[in-house]
Design a protein around this motif. Structure first.
Motif, PDB file in Angstrom:
ATOM      1  N   CYS A 221       2.302  23.568  -0.069  1.00  0.00           N
ATOM      2  CA  CYS A 221       3.707  23.964  -0.162  1.00  0.00           C
ATOM      3  C   CYS A 221       4.460  23.168  -1.225  1.00  0.00           C
ATOM      4  O   CYS A 221       5.647  23.425  -1.455  1.00  0.00           O
ATOM      5  N   GLY A 222       3.784  22.210  -1.850  1.00  0.00           N
ATOM      6  CA  GLY A 222       4.424  21.359  -2.842  1.00  0.00           C
ATOM      7  C   GLY A 222       4.127  19.898  -2.565  1.00  0.00           C
ATOM      8  O   GLY A 222       3.645  19.537  -1.486  1.00  0.00           O
ATOM      9  N   ASP A 223       4.403  19.060  -3.532  1.00  0.00           N
ATOM     10  CA  ASP A 223       4.132  17.629  -3.386  1.00  0.00           C
ATOM     11  C   ASP A 223       5.224  16.936  -2.575  1.00  0.00           C
ATOM     12  O   ASP A 223       6.418  17.174  -2.772  1.00  0.00           O
ATOM     13  N   ILE A 224       4.784  16.061  -1.677  1.00  0.00           N
ATOM     14  CA  ILE A 224       5.693  15.250  -0.869  1.00  0.00           C
ATOM     15  C   ILE A 224       5.405  13.789  -1.196  1.00  0.00           C
ATOM     16  O   ILE A 224       4.295  13.292  -0.959  1.00  0.00           O
ATOM     17  N   GLY A 225       6.393  13.112  -1.756  1.00  0.00           N
ATOM     18  CA  GLY A 225       6.225  11.711  -2.109  1.00  0.00           C
ATOM     19  C   GLY A 225       6.818  10.793  -1.063  1.00  0.00           C
ATOM     20  O   GLY A 225       7.911  11.046  -0.547  1.00  0.00           O
ATOM     21  N   LEU A 226       6.104   9.717  -0.756  1.00  0.00           N
ATOM     22  CA  LEU A 226       6.548   8.761   0.257  1.00  0.00           C
ATOM     23  C   LEU A 226       6.574   7.360  -0.339  1.00  0.00           C
ATOM     24  O   LEU A 226       5.611   6.929  -0.977  1.00  0.00           O
ATOM     25  N   ALA A 227       7.677   6.647  -0.121  1.00  0.00           N
ATOM     26  CA  ALA A 227       7.763   5.231  -0.473  1.00  0.00           C
ATOM     27  C   ALA A 227       7.419   4.456   0.793  1.00  0.00           C
ATOM     28  O   ALA A 227       8.121   4.573   1.811  1.00  0.00           O
ATOM     29  N   LEU A 228       6.341   3.688   0.767  1.00  0.00           N
ATOM     30  CA  LEU A 228       5.842   3.020   1.964  1.00  0.00           C
ATOM     31  C   LEU A 228       6.406   1.607   2.106  1.00  0.00           C
ATOM     32  O   LEU A 228       6.644   0.914   1.114  1.00  0.00           O
ATOM     33  N   LYS A 229       6.602   1.194   3.361  1.00  0.00           N
ATOM     34  CA  LYS A 229       7.189  -0.110   3.658  1.00  0.00           C
ATOM     35  C   LYS A 229       6.088  -1.106   4.024  1.00  0.00           C
ATOM     36  O   LYS A 229       5.854  -1.409   5.193  1.00  0.00           O
ATOM     37  N   ALA A 230       5.421  -1.614   3.000  1.00  0.00           N
ATOM     38  CA  ALA A 230       4.268  -2.482   3.222  1.00  0.00           C
ATOM     39  C   ALA A 230       4.627  -3.785   3.915  1.00  0.00           C
ATOM     40  O   ALA A 230       3.882  -4.273   4.769  1.00  0.00           O
ATOM     41  N   SER A 231       5.767  -4.367   3.570  1.00  0.00           N
ATOM     42  CA  SER A 231       6.123  -5.652   4.167  1.00  0.00           C
ATOM     43  C   SER A 231       6.583  -5.512   5.615  1.00  0.00           C
ATOM     44  O   SER A 231       6.322  -6.381   6.450  1.00  0.00           O
ATOM     45  N   ALA A 232       7.227  -4.396   5.933  1.00  0.00           N
ATOM     46  CA  ALA A 232       7.748  -4.190   7.284  1.00  0.00           C
ATOM     47  C   ALA A 232       6.701  -3.588   8.228  1.00  0.00           C
ATOM     48  O   ALA A 232       6.758  -3.807   9.440  1.00  0.00           O
ATOM     49  N   ALA A 233       5.749  -2.828   7.690  1.00  0.00           N
ATOM     50  CA  ALA A 233       4.731  -2.179   8.521  1.00  0.00           C
ATOM     51  C   ALA A 233       3.363  -2.336   7.857  1.00  0.00           C
ATOM     52  O   ALA A 233       2.727  -1.355   7.473  1.00  0.00           O
TER      53      ALA A 233
ATOM     54  N   MET B 254      -7.301  -6.079   6.611  1.00  0.00           N
ATOM     55  CA  MET B 254      -6.130  -6.049   5.743  1.00  0.00           C
ATOM     56  C   MET B 254      -6.539  -6.225   4.287  1.00  0.00           C
ATOM     57  O   MET B 254      -7.209  -7.198   3.938  1.00  0.00           O
ATOM     58  N   SER B 255      -6.133  -5.271   3.439  1.00  0.00           N
ATOM     59  CA  SER B 255      -6.516  -5.345   2.030  1.00  0.00           C
ATOM     60  C   SER B 255      -5.337  -5.113   1.085  1.00  0.00           C
ATOM     61  O   SER B 255      -5.478  -5.252  -0.122  1.00  0.00           O
ATOM     62  N   ILE B 256      -4.173  -4.749   1.639  1.00  0.00           N
ATOM     63  CA  ILE B 256      -3.020  -4.502   0.774  1.00  0.00           C
ATOM     64  C   ILE B 256      -2.264  -5.800   0.500  1.00  0.00           C
ATOM     65  O   ILE B 256      -2.409  -6.791   1.222  1.00  0.00           O
ATOM     66  N   ASP B 257      -1.465  -5.770  -0.526  1.00  0.00           N
ATOM     67  CA  ASP B 257      -0.575  -6.882  -0.859  1.00  0.00           C
ATOM     68  C   ASP B 257       0.789  -6.566  -0.243  1.00  0.00           C
ATOM     69  O   ASP B 257       1.489  -5.671  -0.702  1.00  0.00           O
ATOM     70  N   THR B 258       1.143  -7.255   0.806  1.00  0.00           N
ATOM     71  CA  THR B 258       2.375  -6.932   1.525  1.00  0.00           C
ATOM     72  C   THR B 258       3.640  -7.217   0.721  1.00  0.00           C
ATOM     73  O   THR B 258       4.730  -6.783   1.102  1.00  0.00           O
ATOM     74  N   SER B 259       3.497  -7.928  -0.387  1.00  0.00           N
ATOM     75  CA  SER B 259       4.669  -8.199  -1.217  1.00  0.00           C
ATOM     76  C   SER B 259       4.830  -7.149  -2.316  1.00  0.00           C
ATOM     77  O   SER B 259       5.818  -7.172  -3.055  1.00  0.00           O
ATOM     78  N   ALA B 260       3.877  -6.237  -2.406  1.00  0.00           N
ATOM     79  CA  ALA B 260       3.918  -5.202  -3.443  1.00  0.00           C
ATOM     80  C   ALA B 260       4.497  -3.901  -2.899  1.00  0.00           C
ATOM     81  O   ALA B 260       4.672  -3.732  -1.692  1.00  0.00           O
ATOM     82  N   GLY B 261       4.799  -2.993  -3.819  1.00  0.00           N
ATOM     83  CA  GLY B 261       5.278  -1.676  -3.420  1.00  0.00           C
ATOM     84  C   GLY B 261       4.126  -0.682  -3.394  1.00  0.00           C
ATOM     85  O   GLY B 261       3.200  -0.759  -4.210  1.00  0.00           O
ATOM     86  N   TYR B 262       4.191   0.252  -2.457  1.00  0.00           N
ATOM     87  CA  TYR B 262       3.153   1.277  -2.356  1.00  0.00           C
ATOM     88  C   TYR B 262       3.812   2.642  -2.176  1.00  0.00           C
ATOM     89  O   TYR B 262       4.838   2.761  -1.501  1.00  0.00           O
ATOM     90  N   THR B 263       3.206   3.636  -2.774  1.00  0.00           N
ATOM     91  CA  THR B 263       3.678   5.006  -2.604  1.00  0.00           C
ATOM     92  C   THR B 263       2.516   5.872  -2.143  1.00  0.00           C
ATOM     93  O   THR B 263       1.351   5.572  -2.447  1.00  0.00           O
ATOM     94  N   MET B 264       2.852   6.925  -1.431  1.00  0.00           N
ATOM     95  CA  MET B 264       1.837   7.877  -0.987  1.00  0.00           C
ATOM     96  C   MET B 264       2.241   9.264  -1.459  1.00  0.00           C
ATOM     97  O   MET B 264       3.390   9.668  -1.311  1.00  0.00           O
ATOM     98  N   LYS B 265       1.303   9.967  -2.046  1.00  0.00           N
ATOM     99  CA  LYS B 265       1.555  11.335  -2.498  1.00  0.00           C
ATOM    100  C   LYS B 265       0.740  12.287  -1.646  1.00  0.00           C
ATOM    101  O   LYS B 265      -0.481  12.174  -1.561  1.00  0.00           O
ATOM    102  N   LEU B 266       1.440  13.237  -1.007  1.00  0.00           N
ATOM    103  CA  LEU B 266       0.780  14.300  -0.261  1.00  0.00           C
ATOM    104  C   LEU B 266       0.857  15.562  -1.113  1.00  0.00           C
ATOM    105  O   LEU B 266       1.927  16.171  -1.238  1.00  0.00           O
ATOM    106  N   ALA B 267      -0.249  15.912  -1.721  1.00  0.00           N
ATOM    107  CA  ALA B 267      -0.298  17.143  -2.510  1.00  0.00           C
ATOM    108  C   ALA B 267      -0.626  18.276  -1.543  1.00  0.00           C
ATOM    109  O   ALA B 267      -1.768  18.426  -1.108  1.00  0.00           O
ATOM    110  N   THR B 268       0.389  19.037  -1.149  1.00  0.00           N
ATOM    111  CA  THR B 268       0.201  20.067  -0.137  1.00  0.00           C
ATOM    112  C   THR B 268       0.259  21.461  -0.752  1.00  0.00           C
ATOM    113  O   THR B 268       0.671  21.649  -1.892  1.00  0.00           O
TER     114      THR B 268
END
Length: 274
Positions: A120-132, A104-118
């Motif tokens: 077909c276009g960029d897909i942005g994801l807001a990740l649920k670090a505290s819940a998962a 484990m290396s993430i800060d579960t109290s922080a926000g994280y986003t994931m960008k999939l540059a595909t």
């Protein structure tokens, strides 16, 4: 009284799950065969854990999500719509595998986003670090290693459930990082009436508990599924438009479950702490 539409969805779901089970059985037989060959030759074969869909979401390898006995083929391919996506960036998939889940290396109290540059276009994801936390930590680790770069999104479902499945470096629905992570956040408040709402990103698995690896599915339309697949983020509006474009191009079997007709390749995946 079950309506005709409810019955249709139920039958589609059951068909999907049967396909996933056949795929899981086929992968199990293949692993046994490879083990015998390895022992005879005296060679140590290191294979990645076969994970998903959707079924989806079962590892096909859901589809995935349950992704099924064999990967969707183009043998029954109907005429295709024009490919709405660009050519993939130069580069190749890295062959990487690990024996155990990263520390484990993430800060579960922080926000994280994931960008999939595909393609077909960029897909942005807001990740649920505290819940998962295990899932987000794993995706952060894999993205940092370039694990997802140049990988194909190998499965699209357009009937019964509505998802695009990605995250397999082999592009077959049977690949993974070599380790598994635990199921998380299965009681997320967004999962109502056994439905994964449009805009959800969740883990694919083999149909058994705690078998997620790297394959995940992007839900572009409300999809009736049991709460068995870790929901670990949400898709932004731009990403949903990209998924809609991919879905409109259809899949290669004409039956609602196959490889996308669009050339969907993740050129680059990045996870950022916000």
């Amino acid at each position: 009284m079950v309506s005709q539409e409810q019955r249709r969805r139920q039958l589609a779901r059951e068909k999907f799950l049967r396909q996933q089970q056949r795929r899981t059985d086929a992968r199990r037989k293949a692993r046994m065969r490879n083990s015998v060959i390895a022992s005879v030759l005296g060679v140590i074969v290191i294979g990645s854990v076969a994970l998903y869909t959707t079924g989806v979401m079962k590892d096909d390898g859901d589809k995935k999500v349950d992704a099924a006995g064999s990967s969707p083929s183009a043998s029954a391919s109907p005429s295709k719509a024009p490919d709405p996506c660009e050519k993939p960036a130069k580069g190749s998939v890295k062959k990487q595998s690990w024996k155990k889940e990263p520390a484990m290396s993430i800060d579960t109290s922080a926000g994280y986003t994931m960008k999939l540059a595909t393609t077909c276009g960029d897909i942005g994801l807001a990740l649920k670090a505290s819940a998962a936390p295990h899932t987000v930590n794993s995706f952060s680790y894999l993205a940092d290693k370039g694990f997802f770069d140049h990988t194909k999104c190998h499965r699209l479902t357009t009937n019964g459930i509505y998802v695009l499945q990605c995250g397999d470096p082999t592009g077959t629905g049977t690949g993974g990082p070599g380790y598994t992570i635990p199921d998380e956040n299965l009681k997320d408040k967004s999962l109502k009436k056994n439905t994964y709402p449009a805009g959800t990103v969740a883990m694919a698995n083999t149909g058994q508990p705690h078998t997620g690896g790297s394959q995940f599915f992007l839900v572009y339309k409300d999809s009736p599924l049991p709460p068995s697949y870790t929901p670990f983020g949400t898709i932004d509006k731009a990403g949903l438009k990209v998924l809609d474009k991919i879905a409109k191009a259809g899949e290669n079997t004409g039956q609602g479950d196959g490889a996308p007709n669009a050339t969907v390749v993740i050129d680059k995946a990045t996870v950022t702490k916000s």
